[in-house]
Design a protein around this motif. Structure first.
Motif, mmCIF file in Angstrom:
data_model
loop_
_atom_site.group_PDB
_atom_site.id
_atom_site.type_symbol
_atom_site.label_atom_id
_atom_site.label_comp_id
_atom_site.label_asym_id
_atom_site.label_seq_id
_atom_site.Cartn_x
_atom_site.Cartn_y
_atom_site.Cartn_z
ATOM 1 N N ILE A 141 -67.228 -78.915 -80.497
ATOM 2 C CA ILE A 141 -65.982 -78.919 -81.247
ATOM 3 C C ILE A 141 -66.190 -78.495 -82.694
ATOM 4 N N THR A 142 -67.267 -78.973 -83.312
ATOM 5 C CA THR A 142 -67.451 -78.792 -84.755
ATOM 6 C C THR A 142 -68.305 -77.596 -85.140
ATOM 7 N N SER A 143 -68.966 -76.951 -84.185
ATOM 8 C CA SER A 143 -69.845 -75.842 -84.530
ATOM 9 C C SER A 143 -69.079 -74.740 -85.248
ATOM 10 N N THR A 144 -69.553 -74.369 -86.428
ATOM 11 C CA THR A 144 -68.893 -73.330 -87.220
ATOM 12 C C THR A 144 -69.219 -71.934 -86.712
ATOM 13 N N GLN A 145 -70.176 -71.820 -85.781
ATOM 14 C CA GLN A 145 -70.572 -70.508 -85.270
ATOM 15 C C GLN A 145 -69.683 -70.051 -84.123
ATOM 16 N N ASN A 146 -68.875 -70.959 -83.600
ATOM 17 C CA ASN A 146 -68.074 -70.644 -82.427
ATOM 18 C C ASN A 146 -66.715 -70.059 -82.790
ATOM 19 N N LYS A 147 -66.111 -69.421 -81.810
ATOM 20 C CA LYS A 147 -64.733 -68.947 -81.946
ATOM 21 C C LYS A 147 -63.832 -70.162 -82.156
ATOM 22 N N ALA A 148 -62.819 -70.013 -83.017
ATOM 23 C CA ALA A 148 -61.943 -71.132 -83.346
ATOM 24 C C ALA A 148 -61.311 -71.724 -82.087
ATOM 25 N N LEU A 149 -61.209 -73.043 -82.062
ATOM 26 C CA LEU A 149 -60.610 -73.734 -80.929
ATOM 27 C C LEU A 149 -59.090 -73.623 -80.964
ATOM 28 N N SER A 150 -58.487 -73.447 -79.804
ATOM 29 C CA SER A 150 -57.039 -73.542 -79.707
ATOM 30 C C SER A 150 -56.681 -75.027 -79.691
ATOM 31 N N PRO A 151 -55.421 -75.387 -79.989
ATOM 32 C CA PRO A 151 -55.040 -76.805 -79.941
ATOM 33 C C PRO A 151 -55.327 -77.455 -78.588
ATOM 34 N N ILE A 152 -55.106 -76.720 -77.488
ATOM 35 C CA ILE A 152 -55.348 -77.286 -76.160
ATOM 36 C C ILE A 152 -56.849 -77.486 -75.930
ATOM 37 N N ASP A 153 -57.668 -76.519 -76.349
ATOM 38 C CA ASP A 153 -59.114 -76.652 -76.189
ATOM 39 C C ASP A 153 -59.631 -77.858 -76.980
ATOM 40 N N ARG A 154 -59.133 -78.013 -78.207
ATOM 41 C CA ARG A 154 -59.542 -79.162 -79.022
ATOM 42 C C ARG A 154 -59.107 -80.468 -78.357
ATOM 43 N N ALA A 155 -57.869 -80.469 -77.839
ATOM 44 C CA ALA A 155 -57.368 -81.668 -77.167
ATOM 45 C C ALA A 155 -58.231 -82.022 -75.954
ATOM 46 N N ASN A 156 -58.635 -81.018 -75.178
ATOM 47 C CA ASN A 156 -59.492 -81.271 -74.018
ATOM 48 C C ASN A 156 -60.858 -81.804 -74.444
ATOM 49 N N GLY A 157 -61.351 -81.315 -75.583
ATOM 50 C CA GLY A 157 -62.614 -81.834 -76.099
ATOM 51 C C GLY A 157 -62.499 -83.291 -76.485
ATOM 52 N N TYR A 158 -61.408 -83.636 -77.159
ATOM 53 C CA TYR A 158 -61.179 -85.040 -77.528
ATOM 54 C C TYR A 158 -61.047 -85.906 -76.273
ATOM 55 N N LEU A 159 -60.341 -85.388 -75.267
ATOM 56 C CA LEU A 159 -60.144 -86.157 -74.034
ATOM 57 C C LEU A 159 -61.483 -86.402 -73.343
ATOM 58 N N ARG A 160 -62.355 -85.404 -73.355
ATOM 59 C CA ARG A 160 -63.659 -85.587 -72.729
ATOM 60 C C ARG A 160 -64.430 -86.716 -73.425
ATOM 61 N N MET A 161 -64.383 -86.714 -74.746
ATOM 62 C CA MET A 161 -65.068 -87.772 -75.491
ATOM 63 C C MET A 161 -64.418 -89.135 -75.239
#
Length: 294
Positions: free
Chosen positions: A132-152
């Motif tokens: 989620i936080t890696s600055t080297q990656n392509k920016a997260l979409s809101p849904i991708d970020r939400a799925n990351g939070y849900l996984r955690m």
């Protein structure tokens, strides 16, 4: 003149000559009084790396893979991949696009035999936070970020713990988790960029299970007027503030008793007109009770 705040890399070895590399400075750290700590990376053959389906919270973007491929073919240095050793080999935790870009470069005839890698350390929640936080990656979409939070969250982390790990506010975590409760129709619109994530959450609060259908209708109206995106103002009609104040003024003229209420005819009719307009736009309030009317 030597600065007291910076080590003199030349003093004590090389007769004052400039050092040739960080490794030499580190090797002679006792003499140079420098504070350099190495972090190991490894150059790993591509055949030893693998992608676990569904593990990356970012969907693969072919255009981003091509962009990184071109950078590699031009000789640009990219950050190391973060990997985890498993019984299948080295699972990529962070750097999926870079790995696929290397494969694409090889297919294009530009040989890339190895990629620089480092150990991905920590719990599964830590590794998700890294994605989620890696600055080297392509920016997260809101849904991708939400799925990351849900996984955690499903890994046992509280909203506060997730916020701390991803360096965001608790409200940000809560908002994104609520986004996943908006229904497939609205979520698809958010992913397509047709509705903002905040608008989707607000619509779900306002319309409940009907939010997706309302959004579809309102988006069609917006497109008919030449707009490509459904705004919150268009999605959730706001009741006129002036009329709301007027209603309060009118209600103040009502005389309420245990037996009901009385009001001058003109006051009553104007108040009922404002209430009827509100109900037409917003529906009947859920606060309305089921008791007998006066």
């Amino acid at each position: 003149m030597r600065s007291d705040s910076h080590p003199d890399f030349g003093t004590g070895y090389g007769d004052g000559k400039q050092m040739s590399s960080l490794s030499i400075v580190h090797k002679n750290r006792e003499e140079s009084e420098t504070d350099i700590v190495p972090r190991k990376t490894y150059f790993v053959g591509l055949k030893e790396l693998y992608i676990e389906p569904g593990y990356n919270i970012r969907p693969i973007d072919p255009a981003h893979v091509e962009y990184l491929r071109d950078l590699m073919m031009d000789g640009e240095e990219l950050p190391p991949l973060a990997v985890k050793v498993t019984d299948k080999g080295l699972k990529i935790v962070d750097g999926h696009h870079r790995y696929l870009a290397a494969l694409a470069a090889n297919e294009a005839g530009h040989e890339i035999a190895r990629l620089e890698c480092k150990d991905a350390k920590g719990t599964e929640a830590d590794l998700t936070a890294l994605q989620i936080t890696s600055t080297q990656n392509k920016a997260l979409s809101p849904i991708d970020r939400a799925n990351g939070y849900l996984r955690m969250y499903n890994q046992g982390k509280t909203e506060a713990e997730i916020a701390k790990k991803v360096k965001r506010s608790v409200e940000d975590v809560r908002h994104h988790l609520q986004l996943l409760e908006c229904g497939d129709e609205l979520i698809g619109m958010v992913q397509a960029g047709e509705v903002a994530a905040t608008t989707a959450v607000s619509m779900t609060r306002e319309f409940g299970t009907k939010a997706g259908a309302v959004a579809t209708e309102k988006l069609a109206e917006a497109r008919a007027s030449g707009k490509k995106k459904l705004t919150k103002a268009a999605a959730i009609p706001q009741f006129n503030a002036g009329k709301a104040r007027r209603l309060v003024e009118l209600m103040a003229a009502f005389d309420f008793t245990d037996d009901g209420y009385t009001a001058p005819d003109d006051v009553y009719l104007e108040a009922m007109g404002i209430l009827a307009e509100y109900r037409e736009k917003h529906g009947k309030s859920e606060l309305a009770g089921s008791g007998e009317s006066a």
